[in-house]
Write a protein that holds these residues in place. Sequence first.
Motif, PDB file in Angstrom:
ATOM      1  N   ASP A  19      11.140  -5.490 -20.910  1.00 16.03           N
ATOM      2  CA  ASP A  19      11.147  -4.075 -21.267  1.00 16.03           C
ATOM      3  C   ASP A  19      10.002  -3.301 -20.625  1.00 16.03           C
ATOM      4  O   ASP A  19      10.198  -2.185 -20.135  1.00 16.03           O
ATOM      5  CB  ASP A  19      11.091  -3.916 -22.788  1.00 16.03           C
ATOM      6  CG  ASP A  19      12.247  -4.609 -23.495  1.00 16.03           C
ATOM      7  OD1 ASP A  19      13.300  -4.783 -22.855  1.00 16.03           O
ATOM      8  OD2 ASP A  19      12.090  -4.975 -24.671  1.00 16.03           O
ATOM      9  N   ALA A  20       8.790  -3.880 -20.646  1.00 18.91           N
ATOM     10  CA  ALA A  20       7.621  -3.171 -20.108  1.00 18.91           C
ATOM     11  C   ALA A  20       7.294  -3.577 -18.683  1.00 18.91           C
ATOM     12  O   ALA A  20       6.530  -2.889 -18.001  1.00 18.91           O
ATOM     13  CB  ALA A  20       6.412  -3.411 -20.997  1.00 18.91           C
ATOM     14  N   ASP A  21       7.827  -4.690 -18.222  1.00 21.33           N
ATOM     15  CA  ASP A  21       7.607  -5.180 -16.862  1.00 21.33           C
ATOM     16  C   ASP A  21       6.143  -5.475 -16.574  1.00 21.33           C
ATOM     17  O   ASP A  21       5.609  -5.135 -15.523  1.00 21.33           O
ATOM     18  CB  ASP A  21       8.164  -4.192 -15.826  1.00 21.33           C
ATOM     19  CG  ASP A  21       8.345  -4.848 -14.460  1.00 21.33           C
ATOM     20  OD1 ASP A  21       8.450  -6.082 -14.403  1.00 21.33           O
ATOM     21  OD2 ASP A  21       8.365  -4.112 -13.443  1.00 21.33           O
ATOM     22  N   ILE A  22       5.469  -6.112 -17.546  1.00 19.11           N
ATOM     23  CA  ILE A  22       4.153  -6.670 -17.281  1.00 19.11           C
ATOM     24  C   ILE A  22       4.216  -8.166 -17.561  1.00 19.11           C
ATOM     25  O   ILE A  22       5.130  -8.656 -18.233  1.00 19.11           O
ATOM     26  CB  ILE A  22       3.044  -6.018 -18.121  1.00 19.11           C
ATOM     27  CG1 ILE A  22       3.193  -6.372 -19.609  1.00 19.11           C
ATOM     28  CG2 ILE A  22       3.012  -4.507 -17.907  1.00 19.11           C
ATOM     29  CD1 ILE A  22       1.976  -5.983 -20.449  1.00 19.11           C
ATOM     30  N   SER A  23       3.234  -8.903 -17.059  1.00 17.25           N
ATOM     31  CA  SER A  23       3.211 -10.345 -17.272  1.00 17.25           C
ATOM     32  C   SER A  23       2.743 -10.664 -18.680  1.00 17.25           C
ATOM     33  O   SER A  23       1.805 -10.061 -19.209  1.00 17.25           O
ATOM     34  CB  SER A  23       2.278 -11.027 -16.264  1.00 17.25           C
ATOM     35  OG  SER A  23       2.844 -11.017 -14.978  1.00 17.25           O
ATOM     36  N   SER A  24       3.397 -11.655 -19.270  1.00 15.54           N
ATOM     37  CA  SER A  24       3.052 -12.163 -20.586  1.00 15.54           C
ATOM     38  C   SER A  24       2.521 -13.576 -20.436  1.00 15.54           C
ATOM     39  O   SER A  24       2.894 -14.292 -19.503  1.00 15.54           O
ATOM     40  CB  SER A  24       4.307 -12.147 -21.466  1.00 15.54           C
ATOM     41  OG  SER A  24       4.090 -12.742 -22.717  1.00 15.54           O
ATOM     42  N   SER A  25       1.622 -13.968 -21.347  1.00 12.54           N
ATOM     43  CA  SER A  25       1.033 -15.304 -21.269  1.00 12.54           C
ATOM     44  C   SER A  25       1.044 -15.953 -22.638  1.00 12.54           C
ATOM     45  O   SER A  25       0.348 -15.498 -23.551  1.00 12.54           O
ATOM     46  CB  SER A  25      -0.410 -15.225 -20.743  1.00 12.54           C
ATOM     47  OG  SER A  25      -0.993 -16.508 -20.685  1.00 12.54           O
ATOM     48  N   ALA A  26       1.828 -17.004 -22.809  1.00  9.33           N
ATOM     49  CA  ALA A  26       1.867 -17.739 -24.070  1.00  9.33           C
ATOM     50  C   ALA A  26       0.628 -18.619 -24.175  1.00  9.33           C
ATOM     51  O   ALA A  26       0.231 -19.271 -23.206  1.00  9.33           O
ATOM     52  CB  ALA A  26       3.128 -18.593 -24.126  1.00  9.33           C
TER      53      ALA A  26
END
Length: 609
Positions: free
Chosen positions: A238-245
């Motif tokens: 949706d936001a098109d940024i990288s996510s980090s678990a």
Amino acid sequence: MSSSALSRRTVVAGGVAVGMLLAGAGAGLATAAPSVPAPSASSGPGRGWVASTMAHMTLEEKVGQLFVQNVYGKDATTPDARNIPLYGVASPAEVVQKYHLGGVIYFAWTDSVQNPPQIAALSNGLQKASLTQDRKVRIPLQVATDQEQGVVTRIGPPATQFPGSMALGAGRSTADARTAAAITGQELKAMGVNTNFAPDSDVNVNALNPVIGTRSFSSDPSLAASMVGAQVQGYQDDADISSSAKHFPGHGDTATDSHVAFPIITHTRQEWEQVDAPPFKSAIAHGIDMIMTAHLNFPALDDSGDPATLSKPIMTGLLRGELGYKGVIITDSLAMQGVRDLYGDAEVAVRALDAGVDQLLMTPAMDDAYAAVLGAVRSGRISRADLDAKVRRVLELKVRRGLVAHPYVDADALDQVVGTPQHLATADAITDRTTTLVKNDTATLPMAVSGKKVLVTGYGVATTQTLADGLAAEGAATTVKQTGSAPSDTAVAEAVAAAEGKDAVVVTTMKAWDKAVTDPNGGQQNLVKALLATGKPVVVVATRDPYDIAYFADAPTYLATYSYSPVAIQSVARVITGAVRPTGKLPVDIPVAGDPATVLYPFGHGLTY
């Protein structure tokens, strides 16, 4: 309570319950998507840029892409003396250029985050520094922060605030979790922050966990996995940024803080599969860009004694091999004590990369670490092929998130995205669905406060005032008596005196259970007990961990907000007055104080009116 004791209660003694949770307690929650590998720019529109860039990169430039560092200063080009001991140069731009950094990370304590226009200008300035060097390649930066929301929030108002992961777990809505991530991600992106080290994917099965707690969605692996998957979609799709678990392989069952010591996780391999693994598997299934490591010892996964960050069996064998993860692996901060106990900072950097990590976060010895990695490649300790694979993953991520095509942000457009009325209203609505009424034995709530004299006391200058303001807006005559996180006997006595002549008392707590760190003399527990002894109607509001009720179990009225963020405190005022009906359900078990095997209030408990 030992972490192993709670593990045994949760997984072994309660094995049937865990099995049921894994099999079916997620009914009504979004199910994990089928396994989807992280998209690869090498097979899409960016493959030409990645290949061409790598063909022209020097060894020094390739190694630089493996480092993500904090830089001091509110703008890119103004010298800041705090950078010199760490990097030998003064301005943030010079730091980026000296090491050809892959990324930077923002904190308030580095002066990186002050307000949206400043953040956007800093992001643009650092991107310019990275893209305009005298070199053949032009590589944009990852600009990162930890905007988990709740207790880990780096960028405050006017950016939209949410109450955090455990609150969302209490709300049980994966749609809300995704929306919260989408709004957070959109606002970060508008400020030039293209990487969020979130969501926390730990399963908090230890009520005495000092470092995770409400950063976790739940003690239930199924609920945590569903929420993690939803937030990955919000950030990335949706936001098109990288996510980090984070923090792999799981930091949810420890009573030790890896910032200051070296935790040991005593789960068996089967327990890891049942408890710790599901949220990370969900993140991978939803195409997570990055996974962050944990600085802890997990003997069932690697009996070498090394922290997971430096473990090839965990990083390469388990995460890459068994789980099939193809994205970027980044360390947690290498300045944390949990990874520094066994080796020097330069050796830590090399060992992490050799274990399978792609990027090194916040090494405290940049010159030494950078030189050590260069030396390891030149000597063959880290092969050129392995180095290229790491760099390729980083570059592919940058293409995938649009950094190559659009490295800069429009600072003039911030007001159209950051803290908009629509975003703020959505945050309020989501938060109202998370507040949990744990106990209401005397039917004190809802409270008609109009014309009533109400004392608001307990933890937090802003917290108590925000809550008092919310009650005053409904007609209460409020008195505020803030006592802090470790009230003295004098402060307790003054609060009791302030309760005289009042119709009701609302007292806020914040980790009242934590006599080891937060409240060594048990002042918050003493405060609540002393106020209860006045005979006044007392509403206890836990503004962080929901576990506080175990330490004053005779309190008849108890609410959990999971966060002291104003958005959560404003919501609890609405719940107290009845403007909002509480609908949150506990996303964790609350154990009896000193007896982790006995549940005081179970997962799923929550009252309403």
